[in-house]
Design a protein around this motif. Structure first.
Motif, PDB file in Angstrom:
ATOM      1  N   PRO A 183      12.522  67.287  16.357  1.00 28.69           N
ATOM      2  CA  PRO A 183      12.073  68.597  16.518  1.00 28.69           C
ATOM      3  C   PRO A 183      11.088  68.624  17.395  1.00 28.69           C
ATOM      4  CG  PRO A 183      11.744  68.196  14.417  1.00 28.69           C
ATOM      5  CD  PRO A 183      12.223  66.785  14.791  1.00 28.69           C
ATOM      6  N   TYR A 184      10.935  67.592  18.313  1.00 30.32           N
ATOM      7  CA  TYR A 184       9.623  67.552  19.433  1.00 30.32           C
ATOM      8  C   TYR A 184      10.078  66.563  20.402  1.00 30.32           C
ATOM      9  CZ  TYR A 184       9.162  63.875  15.848  1.00 30.32           C
ATOM     10  OH  TYR A 184       9.480  62.988  14.599  1.00 30.32           O
ATOM     11  N   SER A 185       9.539  66.322  21.419  1.00 31.26           N
ATOM     12  CA  SER A 185       9.922  65.601  22.337  1.00 31.26           C
ATOM     13  C   SER A 185       9.512  64.123  21.975  1.00 31.26           C
ATOM     14  CB  SER A 185       9.469  65.963  23.953  1.00 31.26           C
ATOM     15  OG  SER A 185       7.943  65.940  24.004  1.00 31.26           O
ATOM     16  N   LEU A 186      10.275  62.862  22.917  1.00 32.86           N
ATOM     17  CA  LEU A 186       9.723  61.706  22.613  1.00 32.86           C
ATOM     18  C   LEU A 186       8.454  61.387  22.727  1.00 32.86           C
ATOM     19  CD1 LEU A 186      13.166  60.017  23.300  1.00 32.86           C
ATOM     20  CD2 LEU A 186      12.404  60.849  21.224  1.00 32.86           C
ATOM     21  N   ASP A 187       7.671  62.028  23.472  1.00 30.55           N
ATOM     22  CA  ASP A 187       6.464  61.782  23.992  1.00 30.55           C
ATOM     23  C   ASP A 187       5.364  62.443  23.168  1.00 30.55           C
ATOM     24  OD1 ASP A 187       5.925  63.239  27.185  1.00 30.55           O
ATOM     25  OD2 ASP A 187       6.813  63.915  25.084  1.00 30.55           O
ATOM     26  N   ALA A 188       5.855  63.591  22.459  1.00 30.33           N
ATOM     27  CA  ALA A 188       4.896  64.275  21.773  1.00 30.33           C
ATOM     28  C   ALA A 188       3.903  63.783  20.701  1.00 30.33           C
ATOM     29  CB  ALA A 188       5.782  65.761  21.138  1.00 30.33           C
ATOM     30  N   LEU A 189       4.289  62.739  20.179  1.00 26.72           N
ATOM     31  CA  LEU A 189       3.560  62.307  19.007  1.00 26.72           C
ATOM     32  C   LEU A 189       2.607  61.403  19.746  1.00 26.72           C
ATOM     33  CD1 LEU A 189       6.150  61.388  16.434  1.00 26.72           C
ATOM     34  CD2 LEU A 189       4.820  63.474  16.665  1.00 26.72           C
ATOM     35  N   GLU A 190       2.390  60.844  20.873  1.00 29.74           N
ATOM     36  CA  GLU A 190       1.313  60.173  21.463  1.00 29.74           C
ATOM     37  C   GLU A 190       0.110  60.935  21.125  1.00 29.74           C
ATOM     38  OE1 GLU A 190       1.550  57.540  24.097  1.00 29.74           O
ATOM     39  OE2 GLU A 190       3.690  57.627  24.606  1.00 29.74           O
ATOM     40  N   PRO A 191      -1.103  60.017  20.955  1.00 30.06           N
ATOM     41  CA  PRO A 191      -1.181  58.541  21.221  1.00 30.06           C
ATOM     42  C   PRO A 191      -0.879  57.544  19.739  1.00 30.06           C
ATOM     43  CG  PRO A 191      -3.242  59.063  20.694  1.00 30.06           C
ATOM     44  CD  PRO A 191      -2.496  60.440  20.955  1.00 30.06           C
ATOM     45  N   HIS A 192      -0.460  58.649  18.764  1.00 29.94           N
ATOM     46  CA  HIS A 192      -0.422  57.934  17.349  1.00 29.94           C
ATOM     47  C   HIS A 192       1.029  57.315  17.227  1.00 29.94           C
ATOM     48  CE1 HIS A 192      -3.650  60.605  16.924  1.00 29.94           C
ATOM     49  NE2 HIS A 192      -2.952  61.669  17.336  1.00 29.94           N
ATOM     50  N   MET A 193       2.039  57.723  18.029  1.00 32.62           N
ATOM     51  CA  MET A 193       3.237  57.151  17.904  1.00 32.62           C
ATOM     52  C   MET A 193       3.716  57.152  19.334  1.00 32.62           C
ATOM     53  SD  MET A 193       6.617  57.501  15.626  1.00 32.62           S
ATOM     54  CE  MET A 193       5.893  57.013  14.112  1.00 32.62           C
ATOM     55  N   SER A 194       3.858  56.088  19.925  1.00 33.74           N
ATOM     56  CA  SER A 194       4.121  56.003  21.347  1.00 33.74           C
ATOM     57  C   SER A 194       5.512  56.603  21.750  1.00 33.74           C
ATOM     58  CB  SER A 194       3.859  54.681  21.969  1.00 33.74           C
ATOM     59  OG  SER A 194       4.854  53.851  21.479  1.00 33.74           O
ATOM     60  N   ARG A 195       5.533  57.044  22.977  1.00 31.91           N
ATOM     61  CA  ARG A 195       7.045  57.373  23.409  1.00 31.91           C
ATOM     62  C   ARG A 195       7.938  56.031  23.567  1.00 31.91           C
ATOM     63  NH1 ARG A 195       9.705  60.783  27.747  1.00 31.91           N
ATOM     64  NH2 ARG A 195      11.825  59.996  27.259  1.00 31.91           N
ATOM     65  N   GLU A 196       7.274  54.916  23.766  1.00 31.76           N
ATOM     66  CA  GLU A 196       8.157  53.672  23.700  1.00 31.76           C
ATOM     67  C   GLU A 196       8.770  53.476  22.370  1.00 31.76           C
ATOM     68  OE1 GLU A 196       6.148  50.048  24.305  1.00 31.76           O
ATOM     69  OE2 GLU A 196       7.776  49.029  25.196  1.00 31.76           O
ATOM     70  N   THR A 197       7.868  53.742  21.361  1.00 27.52           N
ATOM     71  CA  THR A 197       8.750  53.607  19.953  1.00 27.52           C
ATOM     72  C   THR A 197       9.554  54.503  19.838  1.00 27.52           C
ATOM     73  OG1 THR A 197       6.302  52.858  18.906  1.00 27.52           O
ATOM     74  CG2 THR A 197       7.833  53.878  17.778  1.00 27.52           C
ATOM     75  N   LEU A 198       9.399  55.696  20.229  1.00 25.12           N
ATOM     76  CA  LEU A 198      10.346  56.562  19.991  1.00 25.12           C
ATOM     77  C   LEU A 198      11.547  56.253  20.920  1.00 25.12           C
ATOM     78  CD1 LEU A 198      10.639  59.323  17.938  1.00 25.12           C
ATOM     79  CD2 LEU A 198       8.155  58.355  18.488  1.00 25.12           C
TER      80      LEU A 198
END
Lengths: 301, 231
Positions: free
Chosen positions: A55-70
């Motif tokens: 329910p959020y875009s794949l980069d929305a959790l940066e910097p805590h969880m990277s886009r690359e990880t998602l």
């Protein structure tokens, strides 16, 4: 690429017990997120669990969880579970069921059928994306906080125990906050006279794909501690990942919503008195799993 | 006692670099992380230097540290006669001791190409492989398939069953050593399929890691162990 209908994070729909067949299923959605079985050009029939975007875009959790990880975690690992699950169940009795039904059936009282790994991992990951949010962290409030304080002493004490559980879960697995009701201390034993004190929050660690649904607990929150969940961002530093998860990512709002649903469900089951029908057989090693009345389980057993 | 056997130099052939130190009055033997016999980058491109460094300096070191802690606690519990504490420590010992044992073997199972990594086994092990698996390719295919199929964390092994005198391929979960699958099994080649063994380079594509790792497998070491156990 199929357009996927994204269900907003709202409270999962409750199931009402239908007659004597108590339903354990908690997470059924109105629309089973399924395509009708379709025949591709080659004549192959395909089953259709679809990928559910977070329910959020794949980069929305940066910097805590990277886009690359998602990109990898959601785009490869989770996708592979869904795709392989579909291939496994097409044309079988597990086809045309909801994801949770597949999980519970394929758990098969601990003697897991081949589809369990993919089904449970698909379920676990969907639950995981929804357990976190951009701008997450902080503290729970309201009834959730009250129960945490009641069952763990304080929020800090809960945090300590949850983080410690996640850090000490050896190998691949998940750590959960779950609501346990109508159950005795032993996972598979039904409590014939549940009291208010029996309904409580618990922290559980599970290995690989197992989740607390199989013990009839109501999961509220999960953290994925398979290495792939944190390796790109934290390498071996799992404790740091867990801290970041709790401080910056966890969605207490979602946890609270899930708790409310779980408590309502527990009360309903009590009122209906259906739990007395299924008293634990002390010789059983594994929990009984109850299903929709229209599912023919004879072949599975 | 089983734990002391693991530490003895006879059991771990050629691991001269494993040092141990006596601690305290009782003199229980604890462990230190041995250096690798090659540079971290020497196994590239099959396994990246980044992975080798973290794998060795962080993961293996953590197993060693935690194993030592568990052993010290075990020693105290045993001398106090605290049976439930002894039992409670078993999983920590299995996880961390197993992690230490398995990785000691793993570093020996790998070698840079210019030191023979990837060279097919000759001699008696080579013939035994052909006998049991048809060919080296047959063995590689089987081990790669079983390694890819391990759910969660674990290892895939080529082992020698000393009693039945035959080669076996098997897998273990988490850090269970091969001996947990059979008391007469001797590990010859172990491949770590925990995600930490390949993730930074291969990401989710474990089969690709398994395809490439064979290029740096040190068959000379496996042959040494095989010949020793067969005589």
């Amino acid at each position: 690429m199929m357009t996927v209908a994204v269900t907003a994070i709202s409270s999962p729909l409750l199931l009402h017990s239908q007659g004597p067949n108590r339903q354990l299923l908690q997470w059924k959605r109105n629309e089973k997120r399924r395509l009708p079985t379709k025949v591709a050009g080659s004549g192959v029939i395909t089953a259709g669990f679809e990928l559910k975007p977070p329910p959020y875009s794949l980069d929305a959790l940066e910097p805590h969880m990277s886009r690359e990880t998602l990109d990898y975690h959601w785009g490869k690992h989770y996708r592979t579970y869904i795709e392989n699950l579909n291939k496994q169940i097409v044309g079988t009795d597990l086809d045309a069921l909801s994801l949770e039904e597949v999980v519970l059936l394929s758990y098969n009282r601990g003697n897991m059928l081949p589809a369990f790994n993919n089904a449970a991992q698909a379920w676990n990951h969907e639950f995981f994306w929804e357990s976190i949010q951009p701008g997450g962290g902080g503290k729970p409030t309201g009834e959730l906080l009250r129960l945490i304080e009641r069952d763990f002493g304080s929020f800090e004490e809960f945090l300590e125990r949850f983080k410690s559980a996640a850090a000490s879960n050896f190998g691949s697995g998940w750590t959960w906050l779950a609501y346990k009701a109508n159950r005795l201390e032993v996972a598979n034993a039904v409590n014939p006279l549940p009291k208010e004190e029996d309904k409580k929050l618990v922290i559980v660690k599970t290995p690989n794909a197992v989740n607390p649904l199989v013990w009839d607990y109501s999961p509220l929150l999960t953290i994925d501690t398979w290495e792939h969940a944190y390796y790109l961002d934290f390498e071996n530093r799992r404790a740091e990942y867990i801290n970041t998860f709790m401080e910056k990512l966890v969605s207490w709002e979602t946890v609270n919503t899930r708790l409310e649903a779980a408590m309502v469900r527990a009360t309903q089951r009590e009122q209906e008195g259906t739990y007395t029908e299924e008293e634990a057989n002390p010789d059983d090693e594994e929990p009984e799993v109850y299903l929709d009345s229209d599912i023919d389980v004879s072949e599975v057993d | 006692m089983a734990i002391r056997c693991v530490a003895s130099r006879k059991t771990l052939a050629g691991l001269k670099e494993t040092s141990s130190r006596l601690i305290g009055f009782r003199g229980i033997q604890t462990f230190t992380l041995p250096d690798l016999p090659y540079d971290y980058g020497a196994l590239e491109p099959a396994i990246s230097g980044e992975i080798m460094q973290i794998h060795h300096q962080k993961h293996h070191q953590t197993y060693v540290t935690n194993y030592n802690n568990a052993l010290e606690q075990l020693d105290q519990a045993v001398s106090k006669g605290d049976a439930s504490a002894v039992v409670k420590l078993q999983s920590a010992i299995k996880f961390n001791g197993g992690g230490h044992v398995n990785h000691l073997i793993f570093w020996k199972n790998l070698a840079p190409v210019k030191e023979g990594g990837g060279e097919p086994p000759k001699g008696s092990l080579g013939s035994a492989i052909d006998t049991h698996f048809g060919s080296l390719e047959g063995l590689v295919k089987k081990m790669s398939a079983e390694g890819a199929a391990v759910q969660g964390s674990g290892w895939v092994w080529l082992g020698l069953d000393k009693e039945l005198k035959k080669l076996v391929v098997d897998t273990t979960a988490n850090q269970d050593p091969l001996v947990t699958k059979g008391g007469s099994l001797v590990p010859l080649v172990g491949i770590d399929v925990w995600e930490h063994a390949y993730y930074l380079q291969y990401k989710n594509v474990r089969p690709e890691y398994l395809k490439n790792v064979w290029k740096v497998i040190n068959w000379k070491y496996a042959s040494e162990i095989y010949e020793k156990e067969c005589n």
